[in-house]
Motif scaffolding. Structure first.
Motif, PDB file in Angstrom:
ATOM      1  N   CYS A   1       0.842  -1.194   0.000  1.00 24.40           N
ATOM      2  CA  CYS A   1       0.000   0.000   0.000  1.00 24.40           C
ATOM      3  C   CYS A   1       0.883   1.253   0.000  1.00 24.40           C
ATOM      4  O   CYS A   1       1.815   1.367   0.805  1.00 24.40           O
TER       5      CYS A   1
ATOM      6  N   LYS B   1      -2.037   9.158   0.440  1.00 25.10           N
ATOM      7  CA  LYS B   1      -3.485   8.938   0.416  1.00 25.10           C
ATOM      8  C   LYS B   1      -4.152   9.878  -0.581  1.00 25.10           C
ATOM      9  O   LYS B   1      -3.610  10.924  -0.933  1.00 25.10           O
TER      10      LYS B   1
ATOM     11  N   LEU C   1     -12.297   8.162  -5.228  1.00 22.39           N
ATOM     12  CA  LEU C   1     -12.855   6.931  -4.690  1.00 22.39           C
ATOM     13  C   LEU C   1     -13.939   6.356  -5.605  1.00 22.39           C
ATOM     14  O   LEU C   1     -14.073   5.136  -5.731  1.00 22.39           O
TER      15      LEU C   1
ATOM     16  N   LYS D   1     -13.747   2.718  -7.334  1.00 25.42           N
ATOM     17  CA  LYS D   1     -14.848   1.760  -7.239  1.00 25.42           C
ATOM     18  C   LYS D   1     -15.262   1.264  -8.621  1.00 25.42           C
ATOM     19  O   LYS D   1     -15.485   0.064  -8.826  1.00 25.42           O
TER      20      LYS D   1
ATOM     21  N   PRO E   1     -11.389  -6.481  -3.985  1.00 17.87           N
ATOM     22  CA  PRO E   1     -11.823  -5.111  -3.696  1.00 17.87           C
ATOM     23  C   PRO E   1     -12.121  -4.858  -2.216  1.00 17.87           C
ATOM     24  O   PRO E   1     -11.689  -3.837  -1.657  1.00 17.87           O
ATOM     25  N   GLY E   2     -12.838  -5.757  -1.577  1.00 20.04           N
ATOM     26  CA  GLY E   2     -13.135  -5.585  -0.154  1.00 20.04           C
ATOM     27  C   GLY E   2     -11.877  -5.656   0.701  1.00 20.04           C
ATOM     28  O   GLY E   2     -11.720  -4.882   1.660  1.00 20.04           O
TER      29      GLY E   2
ATOM     30  N   SER F   1      -8.845  -4.893  -0.304  1.00 24.15           N
ATOM     31  CA  SER F   1      -8.057  -3.694  -0.576  1.00 24.15           C
ATOM     32  C   SER F   1      -8.552  -2.508   0.253  1.00 24.15           C
ATOM     33  O   SER F   1      -7.758  -1.738   0.804  1.00 24.15           O
ATOM     34  N   ASP F   2      -9.863  -2.378   0.352  1.00 26.79           N
ATOM     35  CA  ASP F   2     -10.435  -1.286   1.131  1.00 26.79           C
ATOM     36  C   ASP F   2     -10.058  -1.413   2.600  1.00 26.79           C
ATOM     37  O   ASP F   2      -9.730  -0.432   3.277  1.00 26.79           O
ATOM     38  N   THR F   3     -10.060  -2.654   3.109  1.00 19.25           N
ATOM     39  CA  THR F   3      -9.724  -2.891   4.513  1.00 19.25           C
ATOM     40  C   THR F   3      -8.230  -2.729   4.775  1.00 19.25           C
ATOM     41  O   THR F   3      -7.824  -2.119   5.780  1.00 19.25           O
TER      42      THR F   3
ATOM     43  N   CYS G   1      -5.702  -1.363   2.655  1.00 13.89           N
ATOM     44  CA  CYS G   1      -4.981  -0.190   2.144  1.00 13.89           C
ATOM     45  C   CYS G   1      -5.781   1.109   2.210  1.00 13.89           C
ATOM     46  O   CYS G   1      -5.217   2.187   2.005  1.00 13.89           O
ATOM     47  N   GLY G   2      -7.063   1.018   2.456  1.00 13.44           N
ATOM     48  CA  GLY G   2      -7.871   2.216   2.605  1.00 13.44           C
ATOM     49  C   GLY G   2      -7.828   3.126   1.391  1.00 13.44           C
ATOM     50  O   GLY G   2      -8.085   2.692   0.267  1.00 13.44           O
ATOM     51  N   LYS G   3      -7.432   4.388   1.593  1.00 13.61           N
ATOM     52  CA  LYS G   3      -7.432   5.383   0.519  1.00 13.61           C
ATOM     53  C   LYS G   3      -6.048   5.582  -0.104  1.00 13.61           C
ATOM     54  O   LYS G   3      -5.725   6.666  -0.609  1.00 13.61           O
TER      55      LYS G   3
END
Length: 298
Positions: A42, A46, A55, A59, A109-110, A112-114, A116-118
């Motif tokens: 990551c 940000k 974002l 998505k 995708p889920g 990555s969001d958890t 690495c966040g933004k």
């Protein structure tokens, strides 16, 4: 004309053993564990995104890549316009089926969001696939840039291990270069199971160079470890050494296409086919002999 029963028994036994050898070999990482996390990368930077456009583009990109994974094992895409554009790609391991590939990529995708966040750039590597994305203009790195490695805790000793490992590495290096569009090789050579794969947009020559670099890293960093995995930016390799020979496991249903397996398996299948044909001919000749004897009695 007749054949001794002992000869027929030996031929049948040989046919059975060769057929089992030909059908028993497959990859040692199955679909069941293809979604296990190997590593994450990551970016520290940000998104500066007060309007949420980055974002939203991310998505959209993720949805497009997951959708493409239901059709092919490698693809790239982009989303949004400069200066908010984001590019990304995914790749599945060459021995996964398309449904298995889709299952693997759809998990990312889920995660990555958890994980690495933004982050403005990220790579999520699972056992059976990976997905990466970055904002346009993000710093590029060479294809042979080191990312991650893991070396097994068990150790081997003696020149036999090194010679067999190095020979297997050479076979795999040539295998990925001659693997066509898949740029993938998985197989066994003597007591070593080895796998290599390059990113789908590499040329065959660049793929060979990348895999060679990964194998050199494995030799230097994993040394006498009986197993190891090395991930570079554009390729990865793994190997496992078995002193008593590579074990055979049952082949899972729906094995993926494009997989390059070892020469040993190909030869075994060919020999098995010849043995089967020979067995059928022997049976026919035996039946013909029986019929002739019956006719002579009448």
């Amino acid at each position: 004309m007749g054949f001794p029963r002992k000869f027929l028994s030996l031929l049948y036994a040989s046919l059975c053993s060769i057929t089992i050898l030909g059908g028993s070999f497959t990859s040692f990482t199955t679909a069941a564990d293809s979604t296990d996390l190997v590593f994450k990368g990551c970016a520290d930077q940000k998104f500066q995104d007060p309007t949420g456009v980055y974002l939203q583009n991310l998505k959209t990109l993720m949805s497009a890549l997951v959708s493409q994974a239901s059709q092919k094992p490698f693809s790239s895409a982009s989303s949004g316009a400069d200066p908010y554009a984001i590019t990304g790609l995914f790749q599945c391991r060459g021995d996964l089926t398309i449904p298995q590939c889709y299952t693997c990529v759809s998990r990312i995708p889920g995660m990555s969001d958890t994980l690495c966040g933004k982050a403005v750039a990220a790579r999520i590597q699972l056992s059976g696939c990976y997905l990466s994305y970055e904002i346009v203009g993000f710093k590029q790195v060479p294809g042979t840039e080191f990312l991650y490695k893991v070396c097994g805790s068990s150790r081997a000793s003696g020149t036999e291990f090194e010679s067999r490992r190095d020979a297997a590495f050479s076979v795999a290096e040539n295998g990925v270069k001659s693997g066509g569009n898949s740029l993938f090789y998985a197989g066994r050579y003597q007591s070593v199971y080895v796998l290599g794969q390059c990113e789908g947009d590499l040329g065959a020559s660049d793929c060979g160079d990348c895999v060679k670099s990964a194998f050199e890293t494995a030799k230097n960093d994993c040394a006498d470890s009986v197993s190891g995995q090395v991930y570079l930016h554009k390729c990865y390799i793994s190997y496992s050494y078995y002193s008593n020979g590579v074990p055979a496991i049952s082949s899972p249903p729906g094995t993926g296409t494009g997989t390059r397996k070892s020469t040993e398996r190909t030869v075994a299948i060919a020999v098995g086919g010849v043995a089967a044909l020979g067995f059928i001919i022997v049976c026919l000749m035996f039946l013909k002999s029986v019929f002739k004897k019956r006719r002579s009695k009448h």
